[in-house]
Write an enzyme that holds these catalytic residues in place. Structure first.
Site, PDB file in Angstrom:
ATOM      1  N   ASP A  11      -5.562  -7.390  -9.221  1.00 42.30           N
ATOM      2  CA  ASP A  11      -5.986  -6.161  -8.538  1.00 42.30           C
ATOM      3  C   ASP A  11      -5.642  -6.320  -7.067  1.00 42.30           C
ATOM      4  O   ASP A  11      -6.194  -7.178  -6.376  1.00 42.30           O
ATOM      5  CB  ASP A  11      -7.488  -5.948  -8.729  1.00 42.30           C
ATOM      6  N   ASP A 105      -1.646  -0.561  -8.670  1.00 39.26           N
ATOM      7  CA  ASP A 105      -2.095  -1.793  -8.025  1.00 39.26           C
ATOM      8  C   ASP A 105      -2.897  -2.707  -8.934  1.00 39.26           C
ATOM      9  O   ASP A 105      -3.563  -3.626  -8.461  1.00 39.26           O
ATOM     10  CB  ASP A 105      -2.927  -1.456  -6.785  1.00 39.26           C
ATOM     11  N   GLU A 106      -2.823  -2.496 -10.247  1.00 40.91           N
ATOM     12  CA  GLU A 106      -3.706  -3.246 -11.136  1.00 40.91           C
ATOM     13  C   GLU A 106      -3.013  -3.444 -12.486  1.00 40.91           C
ATOM     14  O   GLU A 106      -2.390  -2.512 -13.012  1.00 40.91           O
ATOM     15  CB  GLU A 106      -5.009  -2.462 -11.324  1.00 40.91           C
TER      16      GLU A 106
END
Length: 451
Positions: A11, A105-106
């Site tokens: 993350d 983003d993860e």
């Protein structure tokens, strides 16, 4: 459950805001808030400096301005975020062919399917630390990593590791770790489920585990109760599934008993719209078509849709569209299921939120009135990249009253000087963003982002 912590969850830390701080040296260490800046705008991401003032994602921008009035408020630059995300996902792909992105983003990674599957916790930790170092070198940004024997625990670990950290959960220690955590830590336990459990005296994961499966089935129903009980015990056998490009994003709820109260149905549709927007934003997407799904008392299912004039992730716009669709559906005999979805996905958000509304038709016989041209100030939005013929590259700090203020700096430079120009200055133009890290920097293993 796996005997090795071979599932990794990455993350990136305050991703959009961190990108802006890396690109704009004068903002490093200062509160930065990224989102829609219009009257109905909401926060997409807040830097950790802004979070100290209580600002968080999905908060109305007006409230964020009151909590942190001295923050830098910037519009999102999704093209930049996607380019950086592609770099990060490529690094994950070097670890394993099984990469499951959840948003820009993860992502989850199954290290056991990679070329060097970890045979010990120490090997898994080395893989995680190596990934974090490569991400910093390639992007200048930081990410937090969780390692565990399941997806649920890896995600919990990365959240505990934030910011810029790594946490490994040793197989066999899951229940001890989870026990003191609030029940909302578990996936799928939202405010309503948490409140049901709280009224029954079950506030922590340990409480839920000790209550037993029979009690959770009684409180939450068969499917949900079984899932919550398994997760409370730390059990999760979900596989890491490589990305399949979604064509739509939706949420739905099935009710234990048919709902006939019209006010309750309207409330549930608004709540579903808000959850749908949460998923849109997690995926850094917007959508143009709002879809309402209604399953009636007799199991007949109706779908209604409305296409907006441009893609959006604005919760008010999507909730209003879903509400309009509901007005055309007869629910007097009861509803078993409701759903709200968005299709026609795009990688950006329509910044002009008022463009979602269709202009009113002129009265009969009235002369047509042309739409006013967009004010020049609208083109000079805070955070966008520009270049000046004499001063070089910079970014827009603000505009209004016929003027635009630009701060001239670039990634890796010292904080730059701000200058103000006329809106129609012929030497000032929009430009493409500069890279956060040059290829030479990446090859040398150096980064220019915030430390």
């Amino acid at each position: 459950m796996r005997g090795q912590p071979s599932i990794l969850h990455l993350d990136m830390d305050a991703f959009y805001a961190s990108v802006e701080q890396a690109a704009k040296p004068s903002l490093r260490g200062k509160p930065v808030i990224v989102g829609g800046l219009g009257p109905r705008g909401v926060v997409a991401t807040a830097s950790y400096e802004a979070r100290r003032f209580g600002v968080h994602s999905a908060m109305p921008m007006g409230q964020a301005r009151r909590l942190s009035p001295h923050a830098a408020f910037l519009v999102p630059r999704f093209a930049v975020y996607r380019e950086i995300s592609e770099r990060v996902m490529a690094l994950l792909g070097e670890l394993s062919p099984l990469v499951e992105p959840l948003s820009l983003d993860e992502a989850f990674v199954d290290l056991a399917a990679g070329p060097a599957p970890p045979t010990s916790s120490a090997a898994a930790r080395r893989a995680g630390e190596g990934l974090r170092a490569r991400i910093r070198a390639a992007t200048g940004l930081t990410g937090s990593v969780g390692l565990a024997g399941s997806k649920m625990l890896a995600k919990i670990a990365s959240e505990q590791a934030k910011p810029d950290g790594l946490l490994l959960i040793e197989p066999g220690t899951e229940r001890e770790l989870l026990a003191p955590m609030p029940v909302r830590t578990l996936p799928g336990v939202g405010p309503a489920t948490a409140e049901t459990l709280r009224r029954a005296g079950l506030a922590t994961v340990g409480d839920a585990a000790e209550a037993g499966e029979a009690e959770l089935l009684r409180l939450l129903g068969r499917a949900h109760g079984h899932a919550v009980h398994a997760m409370a015990l730390g059990l999760d056998d979900r596989a890491v599934v490589p990305d399949r490009d979604a064509k739509s994003i939706s949420v739905e709820d099935t009710f234990d008993t048919d709902v006939t109260d019209r006010a309750r149905i309207r409330f549930e549709v608004a709540r579903l719209a808000e959850r749908c927007v949460g998923r849109l934003r997690s995926a850094a997407r917007s959508g143009r078509t709002v879809v309402l799904k209604v399953r009636r008392y007799d199991f007949t299912t109706l779908t209604r849709s409305e296409t907006l004039r441009g893609p959006t992730d604005d919760p008010v716009v999507i909730a209003e569209a879903a509400g309009r669709l509901l007005e055309g559906v007869d629910t007097t005999e009861g509803v078993r299921l409701l759903g709200v979805g968005v299709s026609g996905l795009a990688d950006f958000t329509q910044e002009d939120l008022f463009a979602q509304a269709t202009p009113a038709e002129p009265a009969a016989g009235a002369p047509a009135v042309p739409l006013a041209e967009e004010p020049v100030e609208r083109r000079w939005l805070p955070g966008l990249d520009v270049t000046h013929a004499r001063h070089g590259p910079g970014w827009i700090q603000g505009s209004g009253v016929g003027r635009v203020t630009v701060r001239f700096e670039r990634p890796g430079s010292p904080p730059g000087r701000a200058r103000t120009f006329r809106l129609d200055d012929p030497e000032l133009t929009h430009s493409d963003p500069l890279p956060l890290v040059t290829d030479a920097d990446a090859e040398a293993g150096t980064a220019r982002g915030p430390r």
